[in-house]
Each structure stands twice: as structure tokens, then as C-alpha cells.
Design a protein around this motif. Structure first.
Motif, PDB file in Angstrom:
ATOM      1  N   ARG A 110      -0.932  -5.270  -8.285  1.00 57.49           N
ATOM      2  CA  ARG A 110      -0.992  -6.719  -8.080  1.00 57.49           C
ATOM      3  C   ARG A 110      -2.401  -7.237  -8.410  1.00 57.49           C
ATOM      4  O   ARG A 110      -2.543  -8.325  -8.970  1.00 57.49           O
ATOM      5  CB  ARG A 110      -0.654  -7.081  -6.630  1.00 57.49           C
ATOM      6  N   THR A 115      -0.609   2.352  -6.403  1.00 55.61           N
ATOM      7  CA  THR A 115       0.086   1.500  -5.435  1.00 55.61           C
ATOM      8  C   THR A 115       0.391   0.128  -6.046  1.00 55.61           C
ATOM      9  O   THR A 115      -0.275  -0.317  -6.985  1.00 55.61           O
ATOM     10  CB  THR A 115      -0.768   1.280  -4.178  1.00 55.61           C
ATOM     11  N   ASP A 163       0.823  -1.220   0.000  1.00 55.16           N
ATOM     12  CA  ASP A 163       0.000   0.000   0.000  1.00 55.16           C
ATOM     13  C   ASP A 163       0.854   1.267   0.000  1.00 55.16           C
ATOM     14  O   ASP A 163       0.359   2.351  -0.318  1.00 55.16           O
ATOM     15  CB  ASP A 163      -0.858   0.069   1.273  1.00 55.16           C
ATOM     16  N   ASN A 164       2.111   1.113   0.421  1.00 51.19           N
ATOM     17  CA  ASN A 164       2.975   2.281   0.634  1.00 51.19           C
ATOM     18  C   ASN A 164       3.967   2.512  -0.497  1.00 51.19           C
ATOM     19  O   ASN A 164       4.770   3.423  -0.435  1.00 51.19           O
ATOM     20  CB  ASN A 164       3.750   2.108   1.951  1.00 51.19           C
ATOM     21  N   TRP A 165       3.916   1.653  -1.516  1.00 50.85           N
ATOM     22  CA  TRP A 165       4.863   1.794  -2.633  1.00 50.85           C
ATOM     23  C   TRP A 165       4.060   2.094  -3.895  1.00 50.85           C
ATOM     24  O   TRP A 165       3.157   1.336  -4.258  1.00 50.85           O
ATOM     25  CB  TRP A 165       5.665   0.506  -2.824  1.00 50.85           C
ATOM     26  N   GLY A 166       4.413   3.154  -4.552  1.00 55.54           N
ATOM     27  CA  GLY A 166       3.719   3.535  -5.771  1.00 55.54           C
ATOM     28  C   GLY A 166       4.651   3.574  -6.964  1.00 55.54           C
ATOM     29  O   GLY A 166       5.819   3.916  -6.843  1.00 55.54           O
ATOM     30  N   ILE A 167       4.085   3.222  -8.098  1.00 57.46           N
ATOM     31  CA  ILE A 167       4.801   3.371  -9.361  1.00 57.46           C
ATOM     32  C   ILE A 167       3.749   3.760 -10.405  1.00 57.46           C
ATOM     33  O   ILE A 167       2.610   3.283 -10.357  1.00 57.46           O
ATOM     34  CB  ILE A 167       5.601   2.091  -9.738  1.00 57.46           C
ATOM     35  N   ALA A 168       4.117   4.671 -11.277  1.00 57.25           N
ATOM     36  CA  ALA A 168       3.183   5.166 -12.291  1.00 57.25           C
ATOM     37  C   ALA A 168       1.913   5.734 -11.643  1.00 57.25           C
ATOM     38  O   ALA A 168       0.831   5.697 -12.230  1.00 57.25           O
ATOM     39  CB  ALA A 168       2.830   4.081 -13.300  1.00 57.25           C
ATOM     40  N   GLY A 169       2.060   6.257 -10.418  1.00 51.14           N
ATOM     41  CA  GLY A 169       0.934   6.923  -9.767  1.00 51.14           C
ATOM     42  C   GLY A 169      -0.060   6.017  -9.081  1.00 51.14           C
ATOM     43  O   GLY A 169      -1.062   6.488  -8.553  1.00 51.14           O
TER      44      GLY A 169
END
Lengths: 67, 67, 67, 67, 67, 67
Positions: free
Chosen positions: F63, F58, F50-56
Motif C-alpha cells: 500500500r 506485506t 501487516d498479516n497478509w503477504g503476497i509476493a513475499g
């Protein structure tokens, strides 16, 4: 009391752009979490393109290939 | 095995001051937690005043206003 | 506006010890560099012994060997 | 999506050595955890020997003593 | 390829708020520097209030005093 | 005296995998730069999806979409 660290490649970011990043990141914490801007830090690290890798190669190498 | 990272603005900190920060932070870990100084690292990062923001503005801007 | 990050292993550090680390690190920045404590942050990260390595082995493994 | 940050002293590391660190760290994440290299970042920070301390003294001081 | 690390206290931030922080920080890098969002990482660290200090005292202590 | 910080998502990494990351990262610094393993630290941070974002968005959201 948030602390935001923005790490980007060192490719001629102007002081005006840095001000925008600092203002924008601070406002984001105010808007989303109601944080106090007076105790919100934003620190920008500019990293040489030789020192940043993605997909196993440096940004320097990727820039040469037009990426 | 502590690791201490001290981030400050880049405003003419002398090598002697850096030695004092390193000695003091190491001693703090020894005194409070009984850590082994031989495996205690202290790393100082000096950040340009254009790159550090507080309250949504850069330290550069704050210094100009006497803050 | 200093930011100090203290990373240690997660081995039962009490709130009182954490207070001492925070107070001591803040005072160090005041004493050595004349920083304003009101804008000095200290953040302690406690890291699982399985997640910290030195000399190529985990702290968990080293603790079992009495190190 | 791993992020690997390698902090070393600034002592003449060549671009070729940096490429090897980036390639090696990326491959490690692929081999051990099956991560996608395209979203694996490696960032190298080179720290002045005056700014890195171990055992309460700077690397500069240790180098002078032949350590 | 920016990497943004947002450190805040662990005080019940919901998944929705985290999504807003991630979306907002990514958009900031797109808007200000024209970065590619597909290689923009945002990582949020939630820190226990016992582990975050400001002005030499923990956030836990400050919260008790209504700050 | 290198310090390597590996940040990955918290998705069931076993202690054995962590040992391999620590051993591999340490060996990389020995092989490429001739560093002393006894003063090489590797710290693994496991970050909630929940705390890691990529391309805006999570990692949790990605997943769910099979990415």
C-alpha cells in the motif's frame, strides 16, 4: 504451538517435496519466533485444479493456456 | 450457528466414529454455550499421513518409528 | 495430532466457557479416536456478528429480530 | 487479494458448476469491494457426506431421510 | 497460487517478525515447488492465548505454569 | 449446508458492504447448486494488512508503494 496450513494444487507433489515443505515451515517458526518444533503442526492440502480459481477462472483452464 | 472443523489423519476412521465425533462436538456447543444444534455444523477433514507434519517430520515417518 | 477449530460468534464468551470447550473437544478426540491429548490442538475463533451470515443475512440483523 | 473458500458436500458437482462458483465469487468481490480479480483466489473443498454434520447427524443420514 | 495460513498465539509479534514469516514462507514455496511468488499468499492469524488449547488446557493456563 | 469463508484485508469495510457479500455469496450457492439458504453460512475474516503477504511482502508495504 503454531499451526501452518499450506494449500497447493494437486499436481504430483512427491512425498520428498512434502517432507521439505514440512521441515522448512517448521524451521521458519523456530527461527523467526523461537517456537517449539514439538508442538508445531504443518498440514498440506492438495486441491484439484478444477477446484482452485484465480482471476475468475480455474487453474485447469489456465494450465491449458500455458499459464 | 457454530462451525466446528475437526482435522485428523486419514487412518481408517469408520463412519460410526465420524458420527460420534459429529454428535459429540454438536452436544458440546449445546451444553457449554447453549447453541442451537440445527444451525451447528461439524466438518471432518481426513488428511493423508504424508501431508501432516509435527516436529518437522511427517506422520508417515513417525508411524514407521512407532510413534 | 488432531486440530479442532471452533468458530462461534463474538458474544461475550467467558474464559471459563472457553476452557470448557477446549477440555471437551480434546476429551472427545481421546474418547472416540484414542488420540493423544498432548498433541491435540483446539483453536476458538470469535467472529463479529456483522461478519457472520446465515440465510443471506447477518447475525446482527437476526439478533435484532429476536432470532 | 481476497481468498474465498467454499466448502460443500461432495455430491457430483460438475466442472462447469465449479467454474460458475469461481466466476461468481470473484465477481462478487470485484463488485462489492472493488478488488482486483487477478489476486482473488477461490478454493472449493468437496467434503464427503459422512464427514459433514448438521444438527448432530451426518448429511449421509439426512439424505437417507429425504432431507 | 499457494495459500499459506500461519496460526500463532497473539503474544507481541512485531511487524518485522511478520515480514520475516511472510518472506520465508513465500521463499519456501518458490524453492521447493517452483511456485510463482506473485500469486503466493501468506496470511497470519494471531489467536488470543485464552482461545488456543493444547492437552485440554488453554495456553493462558500453560503460560502461568511456565510452559 | 455450504460454508463460505471470505478472507479480506481489514481496510474499513462497512456493515453494508458485509451484508452485500453475505447476500451475494448465499445467492450464488442457491443459483449454481440449488442449496438451501437457511443452512448456508458465510463468514468474513478481516485480516490486518501487516498479516497478509503476497509476493513475499506485506499488504502494508505494498500500500505504501501505491499497489
Amino acid at each position: 504451538m503454531p499451526y501452518v496450513n499450506i494449500r497447493i494444487t494437486n499436481e504430483g507433489v512427491t512425498p520428498e517435496k512434502k517432507e521439505q515443505l514440512i521441515k522448512g515451515a517448521t524451521q521458519l517458526l523456530v527461527d523467526v519466533l523461537g517456537k517449539n518444533p514439538n508442538t508445531t503442526f504443518v498440514v498440506i492440502d492438495e486441491v484439484d485444479t478444477d477446484n482452485w480459481g484465480i482471476a475468475g477462472e480455474t487453474i485447469t483452464a489456465r494450465r491449458k493456456k500455458g499459464q
